[in-house]
Each structure stands twice: as C-alpha cells, then as structure tokens.
Design a protein around this motif. Structure first.
Motif, short mmCIF file in Angstrom:
data_model
loop_
_atom_site.label_atom_id
_atom_site.label_comp_id
_atom_site.label_asym_id
_atom_site.label_seq_id
_atom_site.Cartn_x
_atom_site.Cartn_y
_atom_site.Cartn_z
N ALA A 44 9.11 9.89 -4.60
CA ALA A 44 9.34 8.44 -4.55
C ALA A 44 10.11 7.95 -5.78
O ALA A 44 11.09 7.20 -5.66
CB ALA A 44 8.00 7.71 -4.43
N PHE A 198 2.74 2.98 -3.31
CA PHE A 198 3.38 3.41 -2.07
C PHE A 198 3.39 2.29 -1.02
O PHE A 198 4.28 2.26 -0.17
CB PHE A 198 2.68 4.66 -1.53
CG PHE A 198 3.02 5.90 -2.29
CD1 PHE A 198 4.15 6.64 -1.99
CD2 PHE A 198 2.22 6.33 -3.34
CE1 PHE A 198 4.48 7.78 -2.70
CE2 PHE A 198 2.54 7.48 -4.06
CZ PHE A 198 3.68 8.20 -3.75
N TRP A 201 6.42 0.31 -1.96
CA TRP A 201 7.60 1.08 -1.58
C TRP A 201 7.86 0.96 -0.08
O TRP A 201 9.00 0.77 0.36
CB TRP A 201 7.41 2.54 -1.98
CG TRP A 201 8.51 3.47 -1.62
CD1 TRP A 201 8.57 4.30 -0.55
CD2 TRP A 201 9.75 3.68 -2.34
NE1 TRP A 201 9.74 5.02 -0.55
CE2 TRP A 201 10.49 4.66 -1.63
CE3 TRP A 201 10.28 3.14 -3.50
CZ2 TRP A 201 11.73 5.11 -2.05
CZ3 TRP A 201 11.52 3.58 -3.93
CH2 TRP A 201 12.24 4.56 -3.20
N ASN A 202 6.78 1.02 0.69
CA ASN A 202 6.91 0.89 2.15
C ASN A 202 7.32 -0.53 2.54
O ASN A 202 8.09 -0.72 3.48
CB ASN A 202 5.58 1.26 2.81
CG ASN A 202 5.69 1.33 4.32
OD1 ASN A 202 6.49 2.06 4.87
ND2 ASN A 202 4.87 0.54 5.00
N PRO A 206 11.01 -0.28 4.48
CA PRO A 206 10.25 0.24 5.61
C PRO A 206 11.05 1.12 6.54
O PRO A 206 10.48 1.90 7.31
CB PRO A 206 9.78 -1.05 6.34
CG PRO A 206 10.80 -2.07 5.95
CD PRO A 206 11.20 -1.74 4.55
N SER A 211 9.36 6.34 3.07
CA SER A 211 8.31 5.32 3.02
C SER A 211 7.23 5.59 4.05
O SER A 211 6.03 5.58 3.73
CB SER A 211 8.91 3.93 3.25
OG SER A 211 9.93 3.65 2.32
N LYS A 212 7.63 5.85 5.28
CA LYS A 212 6.67 6.07 6.36
C LYS A 212 5.84 7.33 6.11
O LYS A 212 4.60 7.30 6.20
CB LYS A 212 7.40 6.18 7.69
CG LYS A 212 6.49 6.45 8.88
CD LYS A 212 7.29 6.59 10.16
CE LYS A 212 8.17 7.84 10.13
NZ LYS A 212 8.87 8.07 11.42
#
Length: 320
Positions: A44, A198, A201-202, A206, A211-212
């Motif tokens: 990430a 996270f 970040w998502n 998205p 991210s997922k």
C-alpha cells in the motif's frame, strides 16, 4: 528523472494489480499473519509513493534532472529568469495530478479517522445506558441481551471490551478466557489503526484492485493475529467453540433498535468478528508456522519493496 518516472509508473502498475491479486491468493499468509500484514502495508505504501512519484517526476522533468535541479529551476522560473525552462501543459497536468492525489489520500485518512472517532464516541454514550461494568474482568462491559456477542471498542483514552450476558451464560470459563484474550489482542496490538489505514485507502481509491484485496485480507489477518494470541492461553478446540458461539451472534438481527446490532453499525474501523471459512479451516487443521528464516526473508523483501520507491524519490539520479 524521466527514466525514474517510467520506473515508478511500472512499479505502481505492478503494485496496483498483479502483486496484490497474487498475494490475496497465497496460502502461506495463514501460517504467518504478521509477515503477511507487513507485506500488505508495504504494498500500500509503496504503491501510493510510486503513483505520486511517477507523476511528480514526469511533471518536474523540464525543470531539471534531479529534485534539487528541479527545485532550483522552479525558483528561477518563479523569479522570472528568462533562461529557465517552462513546463508544458502535459507536465503541469502531471504535477497537478500528483498534488491532488497526495492531498486526496491525506484528507481521506483524516476524514475516515474523524468519522470513526465520532461513531465510537456515540457508541460509548449508548453503552453507558445499556451496559454495566463486569465485576470479574476489568475494562469489560456486559450488555444485557441474550444474543451471544463480543467485540472491542478501541480508544487512546481507555479501550473496552463488550460482552453480552447471553454470551457469558453460554461460555465455559475457558471459552470466556479465549474470547477475552482474542479481544485483548485486538486492543493491545491496535488492529483498529491498521484497519483505519486500509479503510481510508479503500475510500480514496475504491476502483483500485489493491484497495479491494488489501481491505479483505487485512480484516482477516487481524483476526488471525488475535486468534494466535488467544491460542497462547487456550487450546484450538476451546477457541473454536468460543468463536462459533460468537459467530452465531454476528448472524443475528441487524436492526438498530436491537442493542446487539451496535457492533456492525457503530464501531467503524474496529476488528470484525466474522468467522470466515479460511479461519475455520485454520483452527480445524492447524499448519506449522513458517520458519524463522522464511519469515525474515518475507519481511526483508517487504522492507526492500518500500525502500525502492522511497530511494527513487530521494535520489532519482541513481536510476538515471
């Protein structure tokens, strides 16, 4: 600096799709959740640095071959020096995109932290009305409800664990100890902060495969880490029985009028207590942990992965 931009762009593409997809399918992560968590964090962070750095260096390329040269060129351009190179529209667009993306990531993190903090504050206020302090377990509140449920509410000013009376009545002393050890691990290891990073970040990107996959993986990894902490106090069979009892509560009603529904709706960013089939298999058929040498190699690779874009950003001339 143009070559560095291309290298960072290539690294960003790798970290945005094939690498996280491959890691999400890896089987070794269950044998070393901590090492897997370090790898996901590295992906990430390195991915974000690579995306921003690639556009930044592309935009700064007309101003100089290194960051220092580009800074000097920018100062000369602002001061009106006719000898200074002026970036074109494409380069200005790249610089603007890099700046906006950086601000977007930071602001999304701040917004997520603010939202979750407010949710937890409201949740605490509700708990004051619906719970009572446990006499045998300090820092634990007992919710007067028959649905078996357990969760933790992290805070820098005093974290708490919430158990329902129905759960306490159904569990044996050993099983209750397993649940408390599991929740204590969430709080002591500050899994909520990992999930916050996270989650933001998502929220920010998205549409990105990273991210997922990272969000789903990290949610499961923090539960595995808490399971491992509980396994240092009880046997796998005891922990499994306790988790199955808690899992039945997670499948109960989701109406906000039901106090037992609070964990799923009011503790955003906190560890989830869902018992996935992956965690279930891990407890039913335990596998030996990865060797110390292999774990060290994985963590070292994660550190090197993060160091690569960092080095490119700090000393792009090394890759010219």
């Amino acid at each position: 600096m143009l070559l560095t931009s291309y290298l960072l762009a290539g690294l960003a593409i790798l970290l945005a799709w094939p690498i996280p997809v491959a890691l999400s399918r890896a089987r070794w992560t269950a044998r070393s959740p901590f090492a897997a968590m370090v790898v996901w964090q590295s992906i990430a962070l390195a991915g974000g640095l690579s995306m921003i750095g690639a556009m930044l260096f592309w935009g700064l390329e007309p101003l100089g071959g290194t960051l220092l040269d580009a800074l000097d060129g920018g100062i000369r351009l602002i001061s009106g020096n006719p000898a200074a190179n002026s970036p074109g529209i494409v380069h200005i667009f790249a610089l603007s995109t890099a700046t906006l993306l950086g601000f977007h990531l930071i602001l999304t993190l701040i917004r997520a932290a603010w939202r979750i903090t407010r949710q937890r504050s409201r949740h605490r206020n509700i708990l004051r009305l619906l719970t009572e302090e446990s006499t045998s377990n300090p820092g634990t509140l007992v919710l007067d409800h028959e649905t078996p449920i357990a969760y933790c509410l992290p805070s820098f000013s005093g974290s708490i664990t919430v158990l329902s009376r129905g759960l306490v009545q159904r569990l044996s002393p050993e099983e209750l100890r397993a649940v408390l050890a599991h929740e204590k691990a969430h709080l002591e290891q500050r899994h909520d902060l990992l999930l916050l990073a996270f989650t933001s970040w998502n929220d920010a990107l998205p549409w990105l495969p990273t991210s997922k996959h990272s969000m789903a993986a990290v949610q499961e990894l923090v539960e595995m880490l808490a399971d491992d902490a509980a396994l240092r106090e009880v046997t796998p069979q005891v922990l499994l029985r306790a988790l199955l009892t808690v899992a039945t509560g997670a499948l109960g009603e989701s109406d906000m009028s039901n106090p037992a529904a609070l964990p799923s709706t009011a503790t955003g960013g906190a560890p989830t207590e869902e018992l996935s089939s992956y965690r279930l298999r891990r407890l039913l058929t335990p596998q030996p942990p990865l060797s110390t040498a292999l774990r060290a190699m994985i963590i070292s690779a994660a550190v090197l992965l993060l160091a690569l874009p960092t080095t490119m950003l700090i000393a792009p001339g090394l890759f010219a």
